[in-house]
Scaffold this motif. Structure first.
Motif, PDB file in Angstrom:
ATOM      1  N   PRO A 105       1.781  -0.752  12.269  1.00  0.00           N
ATOM      2  CA  PRO A 105       3.000  -0.451  11.509  1.00  0.00           C
ATOM      3  C   PRO A 105       3.599   0.918  11.827  1.00  0.00           C
ATOM      4  CG  PRO A 105       1.089  -0.071  10.144  1.00  0.00           C
ATOM      5  CD  PRO A 105       0.573  -0.513  11.482  1.00  0.00           C
ATOM      6  N   THR A 106       2.827   1.773  12.478  1.00  0.00           N
ATOM      7  CA  THR A 106       3.229   3.173  12.550  1.00  0.00           C
ATOM      8  C   THR A 106       4.627   3.416  13.111  1.00  0.00           C
ATOM      9  OG1 THR A 106       0.918   3.696  12.749  1.00  0.00           O
ATOM     10  CG2 THR A 106       2.454   5.455  13.254  1.00  0.00           C
ATOM     11  N   TRP A 126       0.840  -1.204   0.000  1.00  0.00           N
ATOM     12  CA  TRP A 126       0.000   0.000   0.000  1.00  0.00           C
ATOM     13  C   TRP A 126       0.876   1.254   0.000  1.00  0.00           C
ATOM     14  CZ3 TRP A 126      -4.645   1.693  -0.955  1.00  0.00           C
ATOM     15  CH2 TRP A 126      -5.035   2.930  -0.450  1.00  0.00           C
ATOM     16  N   TYR A 127       1.911   1.204   0.811  1.00  0.00           N
ATOM     17  CA  TYR A 127       2.835   2.315   0.962  1.00  0.00           C
ATOM     18  C   TYR A 127       3.576   2.563  -0.350  1.00  0.00           C
ATOM     19  CZ  TYR A 127       5.211   5.012   4.620  1.00  0.00           C
ATOM     20  OH  TYR A 127       5.680   5.980   5.432  1.00  0.00           O
ATOM     21  N   LEU A 157       7.118   2.466  10.496  1.00  0.00           N
ATOM     22  CA  LEU A 157       7.003   3.371   9.349  1.00  0.00           C
ATOM     23  C   LEU A 157       7.672   4.700   9.650  1.00  0.00           C
ATOM     24  CD1 LEU A 157       3.340   2.925   8.039  1.00  0.00           C
ATOM     25  CD2 LEU A 157       5.444   2.443   6.807  1.00  0.00           C
ATOM     26  N   ASN A 158       7.437   5.178  10.870  1.00  0.00           N
ATOM     27  CA  ASN A 158       8.057   6.451  11.231  1.00  0.00           C
ATOM     28  C   ASN A 158       9.563   6.349  11.306  1.00  0.00           C
ATOM     29  OD1 ASN A 158       5.747   7.939  11.287  1.00  0.00           O
ATOM     30  ND2 ASN A 158       5.323   7.522  13.443  1.00  0.00           N
ATOM     31  N   LEU A 188      -9.376   8.727   2.677  1.00  0.00           N
ATOM     32  CA  LEU A 188     -10.218   7.603   2.286  1.00  0.00           C
ATOM     33  C   LEU A 188     -11.333   7.399   3.293  1.00  0.00           C
ATOM     34  CD1 LEU A 188      -7.557   5.103   0.941  1.00  0.00           C
ATOM     35  CD2 LEU A 188      -9.343   6.244  -0.357  1.00  0.00           C
ATOM     36  N   THR A 211      -4.702   4.227  15.766  1.00  0.00           N
ATOM     37  CA  THR A 211      -4.215   4.795  14.521  1.00  0.00           C
ATOM     38  C   THR A 211      -3.391   3.742  13.805  1.00  0.00           C
ATOM     39  OG1 THR A 211      -4.183   6.951  15.502  1.00  0.00           O
ATOM     40  CG2 THR A 211      -2.908   6.664  13.495  1.00  0.00           C
ATOM     41  N   TRP A 212      -3.887   3.336  12.671  1.00  0.00           N
ATOM     42  CA  TRP A 212      -3.283   2.196  11.990  1.00  0.00           C
ATOM     43  C   TRP A 212      -1.956   2.615  11.358  1.00  0.00           C
ATOM     44  CZ3 TRP A 212      -5.982  -0.785   7.417  1.00  0.00           C
ATOM     45  CH2 TRP A 212      -5.308  -2.002   7.234  1.00  0.00           C
ATOM     46  N   ILE A 213      -2.046   3.563  10.455  1.00  0.00           N
ATOM     47  CA  ILE A 213      -0.842   4.067   9.820  1.00  0.00           C
ATOM     48  C   ILE A 213      -0.842   5.573  10.002  1.00  0.00           C
ATOM     49  CG2 ILE A 213       0.456   4.272   7.671  1.00  0.00           C
ATOM     50  CD1 ILE A 213      -1.053   1.907   6.597  1.00  0.00           C
ATOM     51  N   ALA A 214       0.213   6.094  10.577  1.00  0.00           N
ATOM     52  CA  ALA A 214       0.328   7.543  10.644  1.00  0.00           C
ATOM     53  C   ALA A 214       1.778   7.861  10.349  1.00  0.00           C
ATOM     54  CB  ALA A 214      -0.062   8.055  12.019  1.00  0.00           C
ATOM     55  N   SER A 215       2.048   8.203   9.122  1.00  0.00           N
ATOM     56  CA  SER A 215       3.429   8.449   8.753  1.00  0.00           C
ATOM     57  C   SER A 215       3.415   9.417   7.594  1.00  0.00           C
ATOM     58  CB  SER A 215       4.098   7.132   8.353  1.00  0.00           C
ATOM     59  OG  SER A 215       5.419   7.369   7.979  1.00  0.00           O
ATOM     60  N   ILE A 236      -0.574  -4.841  11.805  1.00  0.00           N
ATOM     61  CA  ILE A 236      -1.634  -4.232  12.606  1.00  0.00           C
ATOM     62  C   ILE A 236      -1.163  -2.917  13.212  1.00  0.00           C
ATOM     63  CG2 ILE A 236      -3.060  -4.607  14.649  1.00  0.00           C
ATOM     64  CD1 ILE A 236      -2.996  -7.636  13.855  1.00  0.00           C
ATOM     65  N   LEU A 260      -6.849   3.855  -4.658  1.00  0.00           N
ATOM     66  CA  LEU A 260      -5.630   4.660  -4.820  1.00  0.00           C
ATOM     67  C   LEU A 260      -5.953   5.970  -5.517  1.00  0.00           C
ATOM     68  CD1 LEU A 260      -2.976   1.998  -5.867  1.00  0.00           C
ATOM     69  CD2 LEU A 260      -2.843   3.476  -3.886  1.00  0.00           C
ATOM     70  N   PHE A 263      -7.627   8.338  -3.269  1.00  0.00           N
ATOM     71  CA  PHE A 263      -6.680   8.864  -2.297  1.00  0.00           C
ATOM     72  C   PHE A 263      -5.863  10.004  -2.901  1.00  0.00           C
ATOM     73  CE2 PHE A 263      -2.589   8.628   0.030  1.00  0.00           C
ATOM     74  CZ  PHE A 263      -3.087   8.990   1.270  1.00  0.00           C
ATOM     75  N   THR A 264      -5.444   9.831  -4.153  1.00  0.00           N
ATOM     76  CA  THR A 264      -4.655  10.908  -4.751  1.00  0.00           C
ATOM     77  C   THR A 264      -5.516  12.128  -5.032  1.00  0.00           C
ATOM     78  OG1 THR A 264      -5.051  10.040  -6.949  1.00  0.00           O
ATOM     79  CG2 THR A 264      -3.050   9.342  -5.874  1.00  0.00           C
ATOM     80  N   VAL A 282      -9.891   1.669   3.485  1.00  0.00           N
ATOM     81  CA  VAL A 282      -8.883   0.645   3.734  1.00  0.00           C
ATOM     82  C   VAL A 282      -9.394  -0.383   4.733  1.00  0.00           C
ATOM     83  CG1 VAL A 282      -6.502   0.211   4.322  1.00  0.00           C
ATOM     84  CG2 VAL A 282      -7.112   2.315   3.187  1.00  0.00           C
ATOM     85  N   ASP A 298       2.385  12.052   5.103  1.00  0.00           N
ATOM     86  CA  ASP A 298       1.056  12.497   4.701  1.00  0.00           C
ATOM     87  C   ASP A 298       0.088  11.335   4.605  1.00  0.00           C
ATOM     88  OD1 ASP A 298       2.481  11.424   2.690  1.00  0.00           O
ATOM     89  OD2 ASP A 298       1.899  12.874   1.154  1.00  0.00           O
ATOM     90  N   LEU A 299       0.559  10.176   5.008  1.00  0.00           N
ATOM     91  CA  LEU A 299      -0.277   8.990   4.944  1.00  0.00           C
ATOM     92  C   LEU A 299      -0.852   8.760   6.324  1.00  0.00           C
ATOM     93  CD1 LEU A 299      -0.446   7.213   2.389  1.00  0.00           C
ATOM     94  CD2 LEU A 299       0.934   5.552   3.598  1.00  0.00           C
TER      95      LEU A 299
END
Lengths: 479, 683
Positions: free
Chosen positions: A464-465, A392-393, A468-469, B197, B66-70, A462, B188, B191-192, B139, B72-73
């Motif tokens: 990843p943050t 996804w990334y 990822l950071n 999302l 918070t699943w992904i926070a990195s 589950i 995707l 998102f762009t 997602v 601008d994502l």
């Protein structure tokens, strides 16, 4: 510019000392005595991890050519994980196959030293030295089963072609040196930035030759031909090690050289890498579908994964760069675990790596089948595994950088790839002819490594943050 | 609290997956049922909680983490319950519970470990389905979307000993991948374009954008891609072919996954993004046309199929088509209404067919049935109710929802689409009652078949035929559904009658509570706590009031159309009665007279064959023969030999190698180098 500090080389020094200790322990052991050489290697690797953690954010430089910036350290820690898992998976394999124990572990450790050097070198020549340290060890590892003609052939092929590609790489270094008068990446970068307007074809030749050298190591199409043969001939665990460690190190060096020194010419190399990425993803996936041997299938799958990493390299925005690092880690753990399962299920006389050997595994080895399923789902990029986050990334980086074509092809190939990963799952769960093969009992250490990998795969899928950071931070420090 | 709803079935899955083989059947069934019933209880509590809120604030949200926070994502693992989600979770957990209970009896002939495997999949499916509908962004929805696909795949192929079952599983999987591909691209792309999302934020942003009337802009592209994803999951043209084959799975699975819940995910997805889709009228029109075409096509195929489950499968495809038709004409409420009523009667019909198959030990061919009415009274009466409901006979649930779709279609000015919908309704009534009459009425045919147990191999797996149960397989005595199955049938029959009464149209003096309940979900600001802006643009009450105020002409029109559809339903039933009860010869005569058409329908328009010839085989050939054997092995060995010779000439070492393939590999590399350097030097 000369720094007397040794700090930056401490991580690889730990591993190198461990490797020497392993050699010494084997050389001086009395007959019949067994040495805990695997454990010795793990101690060295943990030393490397601890020293990397201590070096975090310090940007230590040794001798002007080895930098321990966060990027290098992130890759180093990835390599430590690869090394520890490899050693854990190897311990039952070495015993079972009667491999020369000391040689085996020493070679693994030395190649890791080379990999770490590639990841942290700030100089083309040092990268080359690292590359050769790594490669020579891996050539030998490929052929470590000396009684197996297939292994010997694979090792020899790999060696010849590797030498061939090294020549191109070295040639590229020579051209670069001839033009810039230096092999240091920062100085090359400064030189090229000044030249970016000029129409010097020799710069492009140098660029192209270096590209070929890296493309070979990451088995990008059309430099991938050695991969299936070498992967199939090597013992499963060595294949796992090669497909993750070698790839991670080569990608780290590739990214560093092309995103720092040759960054001013990204307009020149990006289109070529674009095509290579597309060809790699498509060929790896489409040919993977036709395989009936699990190791060969995973070889093609690892080619395809190299393609996804190249997508991140082409995208090369902040997200893309961080995505490469994250993907490397995700892919390393997942792929190594998958090969670990194959390694644990092999016997001395039978590799048990045909797809049909896995028929009904769920009935005979439910735990292994379950763990393998998670690995395969992660390789296929299905949520909630780390493979999904990584893809996804990568793809959102590509879309964000305007490379819609790459994203479309990438998503397409990963959609297709799930087909062959799930074929294994189907074999394991939905087959009533239990395979005729006899699986060996699974060792505790191997099982522990597998469970640990699965925990990482799910945990990073589950939550990843934090990682990822870290990846984003690491990449921010250098490029 | 929301997270508990999918968590309970997930825990059930974990228990059965890890310890199932050591548990007795009773225990693993009880675990699975307890898990889904617990989930149902929490769902009911949550829905009651939001029902107590004011209409425009009916939202419960839980950010699990918070699943992904990195950079601008940023993605949250967020669950959100709004009126639309409420309908969905009640259907999934409610009907899901009944089907779990039914399964304890239906799957009873499996060995312990298989029984546990079945229930672990079923629980896992429920967990993913709940994630799908509770997810607050694409997602999270996609996690569920992929998960239910995986479970469906595993459950279709559950009886993998049957080649047809594992093939069907594979087909479902491959076809769904095509849809998922478009779905990911749509995600995707969104998102762009929008940088988020989250459904509510997307709706808010889109509501401020102009409607893409006559242009095919960003929203249209994104929604079209998402809709292609929906055609895969919800079995619409061109990706519907997997659903009829999916009937190879156990019948309760067909009822739960391939009728009531998973296949409606596409409809739900459009409803969830109603604002986006209404800003893309071009896409909506495509949705409507595809929906109508699928409805009609599947209806005609359903008319001639002889496998009881396949008739129901095509019926499902057809009814899903009607739902998409509703979505496509902008009648989101009507589409969800039909989704909801359909879940009851179609689950009922499948479970009824399961009871028939169970009683007949695996017989699925309706030509070999007949006269079962007196042997299986519970099954018969409940099946009849289900058939009346789906046919659209007045005052059963299907009548209200189907009528609303047809009315809205006509009202929006799509007369042709209305006509297609009306014909589909007629076909529905006809094929359903053909099924009823052939199965339950007339004379008992093939009297030996039910007693042969596993002897009659019709190519269909069933529990009875795998492990013949001596208690079931002897004598001409047929057992009606055992208590656990009968319970599910009766409850669903009651639901099939009554479920429609929450959506009684105004023309009949009702209040259409469902439409009013759902309305906020189709507006921009409703599901967006903390997201301002939309509230002024779309005052909440407006939709509800709009629904309240209805002119006399509209009421008259609706009553007229209602009369027409009632007449159609009853006409269809009478036609079926006439042909299959009175004059069986007519059916055979027509099949004979229109032999070509009959064959065409019987062979499902040859679509499978077409796909095989045009898509499946070429891909196979390209992958195996061209790219692997051809490119990787042959081209490099052969065609490049000229170059290889040059390389080899320079190197004794290479030439001495025995295989020649290293030479080929090296030349492949060399060609690569030449191409790259050539590109740089001579471009």
């Amino acid at each position: 510019m000369f720094h007397s500090s040794f700090d930056a080389v401490v991580p690889m020094l730990c591993v190198a000392l461990a490797a020497l200790a392993v050699m010494g322990a084997e050389a001086f052991r009395s007959r019949g005595e067994t040495m805990p050489v695997g454990g010795l290697g793990i101690v060295g690797l943990i030393g490397a991890a601890v020293s990397s953690a201590l070096l975090w954010n310090r940007n230590a430089i040794s001798f002007g050519v080895i930098v321990a910036d966060n990027f290098a350290l992130f890759v180093t820690i990835t390599l430590v994980i690869v090394g520890i898992l490899t050693i854990m998976f190897s311990s039952p394999v070495v015993k079972r196959d009667g491999l020369p124990k000391g040689d085996f572990y020493a070679l693994i450790l030395f190649s890791i030293v080379g990999m770490m050097m590639m990841a942290s070198a700030n100089d083309l020549l040092v990268i080359f030295i690292g590359l050769e340290i790594m490669s020579i060890a891996v050539y030998v590892l490929t052929g470590i089963r000396r009684d197996d003609p297939r292994a010997t052939e694979a090792a020899f092929k790999y060696f010849l072609l590797g030498a061939f590609s090294s020549a191109f790489f070295l040639y590229g270094i020579a051209f670069t040196y001839g033009l810039a008068g230096t092999t240091r990446l920062d100085r090359i970068g400064a030189f090229l930035a000044a030249q970016s307007m000029s129409d010097n074809r020799l710069i492009l030749v140098a660029l192209g030759l270096l590209l070929v050298g890296f493309a070979f190591k990451i088995s990008a199409v059309p430099f991938h031909m050695w991969t299936p043969d070498a992967y199939e001939g090597a013992p499963a665990i060595v294949t796992g090690f090669m497909s993750t460690g070698v790839k991670a190190a080569a990608f780290a060096a590739f990214a560093r050289v092309f995103l720092s020194a040759f960054e001013p010419f990204s307009g020149e190399w990006a289109p070529i890498v674009w095509w290579i990425a597309v060809a790699t993803m498509i060929l790896g996936t489409v040919v993977g579908v036709a395989q009936s041997n699990l190791k060969r299938m995973l070889a093609y799958s690892s080619i395809a994964h190299g393609g996804y990493l190249l997508v991140g390299l082409v995208a090369a925005n902040q997200v893309g760069k961080a995505a490469i690092l994250f993907y490397l880690l995700a892919y390393a753990v997942t792929n190594l675990a998958a090969f670990g399962v194959i390694a644990l299920l092999g016997t001395k006389n039978a590799a048990n790596d045909e797809l049909r050997d896995y028929a009904g595994l769920w009935h005979s080895r439910p735990a292994l089948a379950g763990l393998m399923t998670v690995c395969l789902l992660s390789l296929g990029g299905l949520p909630p595994t780390v493979g999904f986050i990584g893809k996804w990334y990568i793809f959102s980086a590509a879309v964000g950088a305007g490379y819609y074509g790459l994203a479309i092809i990438g998503v397409l190939t990963s959609v297709i790839s799930v087909f062959f990963y799930l074929r294994v799952v189907v074999m394991m769960y939905m087959s009533d002819q239990p395979a005729t093969v006899v699986f060996p009992p699974v060792s505790t250490v191997g099982m522990a490594a597998l469970v640990a990998s699965i925990v990482v795969i799910l945990a990073l899928g589950i939550l990843p943050t934090p990682v990822l950071n870290l990846a984003a931070e690491s990449i921010a420090t250098i490029f | 609290m929301l997270a508990l709803i999918p968590l309970f079935p997930f825990i059930g899955f974990l228990i059965n997956a890890t310890m199932g083989r050591r548990l007795s059947k009773g225990l693993s069934g009880a675990v699975a049922c307890a898990a889904i019933i617990a989930s149902f209880a929490v769902a009911v509590m949550s829905v009651l909680q939001i029902a107590g809120m004011p209409a425009d604030a009916r939202v419960l949200e839980q950010v699990v983490y918070t699943w992904i926070a990195s950079g601008d994502l940023s993605l949250d693992m967020t669950f959100r319950l709004d009126p639309l989600g409420a309908v969905m979770i009640l259907v999934i957990t409610g009907i899901g519970s009944l089907i779990h209970i039914y399964s304890t009896a239906y799957m009873h002939d499996e060995i312990d470990s298989e029984f546990a495997r079945y229930f672990s999949y079923l629980n896992l499916f429920a967990a993913f389905m709940l994630v799908l509908v509770l997810g607050a962004n694409f997602v999270v929805m996609f996690v569920g979307w992929e998960g239910v696909g995986l479970c469906s795949y595993l459950l279709i192929g559950f009886w993998f000993k049957k080649q047809s079952a594992s093939d069907a599983g594979k087909k479902a999987f491959v076809v769904n991948r095509i849809g998922d591909y478009a779905f990911v691209l749509g995600m995707l792309f969104l998102f762009t374009q929008f940088g988020t999302l989250d459904f509510a934020r997307l709706a808010t942003i889109a509501s401020a954008m102009p409607v893409e009337e006559g242009v095919f802009g960003a929203i249209s592209i994104a929604t079209l891609l998402l809709f292609i994803g929906a055609t895969g999951k919800s079995a619409q043209i061109p990706l519907y072919t997997w659903l009829p084959d999916a009937m190879e799975g156990p019948t309760p699975v067909s009822a739960l996954i391939h009728a009531a819940t998973m296949v409606t995910a596409g409809v739900y997805m459009i409803g969830r993004n109603a604002v986006l889709f209404s800003h893309a009228p071009e896409t909506l029109f495509i949705v409507a046309v595809i929906g109508a075409a699928t409805a009609l096509m599947a209806g005609t195929i359903g008319l001639v199929q002889n496998d009881i489950k396949r008739v129901l499968a095509y019926s499902t495809v057809s009814q899903l088509g009607l739902m998409f038709l509703a979505m496509g004409v902008g009648a989101f409420g009507a589409g969800i209404f039909h989704l909801y009523t359909h879940a009851f009667f179609k689950a009922l019909l499948f479970l009824g067919s399961g009871a028939v198959i169970h009683a007949l030990h695996g017989e699925q061919d309706i030509r070999n049935m007949g006269g079962l009415k007196k042997f299986l009274p519970v099954t018969y009466w409940t099946f009849l109710i289900g058939s009346l409901a789906i046919a659209g006979v007045p005052f059963l649930s299907g009548f209200f929802s189907k009528d609303e779709i047809l009315y809205e279609t006509f009202h929006e000015g799509h007369t042709m689409l209305w006509l297609v919908g009306a014909i589909t309704s007629f076909l529905t009534a006809t094929y359903m009652f053909r099924l009823v009459f052939l199965t339950f009425h007339g004379e008992r045919k093939g009297s030996g078949i039910g007693d042969q147990g596993s002897g009659h191999d019709h190519g269909h797996a069933d529990p009875g035929s795998l492990i013949p149960d001596p208690g079931h397989a002897h004598g001409s005595h047929l057992h009606d559904a055992p208590p656990a199955m009968a319970l599910a049938l009766i409850v669903l029959a009651i639901g099939s009658v009554l479920a429609g009464y929450i959506g009684v149209p105004h023309a009949l003096g009702g209040h259409n509570q469902l439409a009013a309940w759902l309305a906020p979900s189709f507006q921009a600001s409703a599901a967006a706590p903390g997201v301002g802006g939309g509230a002024e643009l779309f005052p909440q009450a407006e939709a509800a009031e709009e629904a309240e105020v209805i002119s006399e002409e509209e009421a008259a029109l609706e009553l007229t159309l209602m009369g027409v559809s009632s007449a159609i339903a009853i006409g269809g039933i009478l036609l079926a009665a006439f042909i299959w009860l009175k004059r069986r010869s007519i059916a055979d005569g027509m099949a004979h007279r229109f032999g070509g058409l009959h064959r065409l329908l019987l062979n499902k328009y040859y679509v499978d064959e077409m796909y095989d010839a045009t898509v499946v085989n070429p891909i196979h050939v390209v992958s195996r023969d061209a790219l692997w054997r051809g490119f990787d092995v042959r081209v490099v060995d052969g065609a490049v030999n000229g170059t290889a010779a040059i390389v080899a000439a320079g190197s004794n070492l290479l030439r001495r190698l025995q295989t020649g393939s290293v030479r080929a590999y090296a030349s492949s590399m060399f060609v690569g180098v030449v191409v790259i350097l050539g590109y740089y030097l001579w471009r």
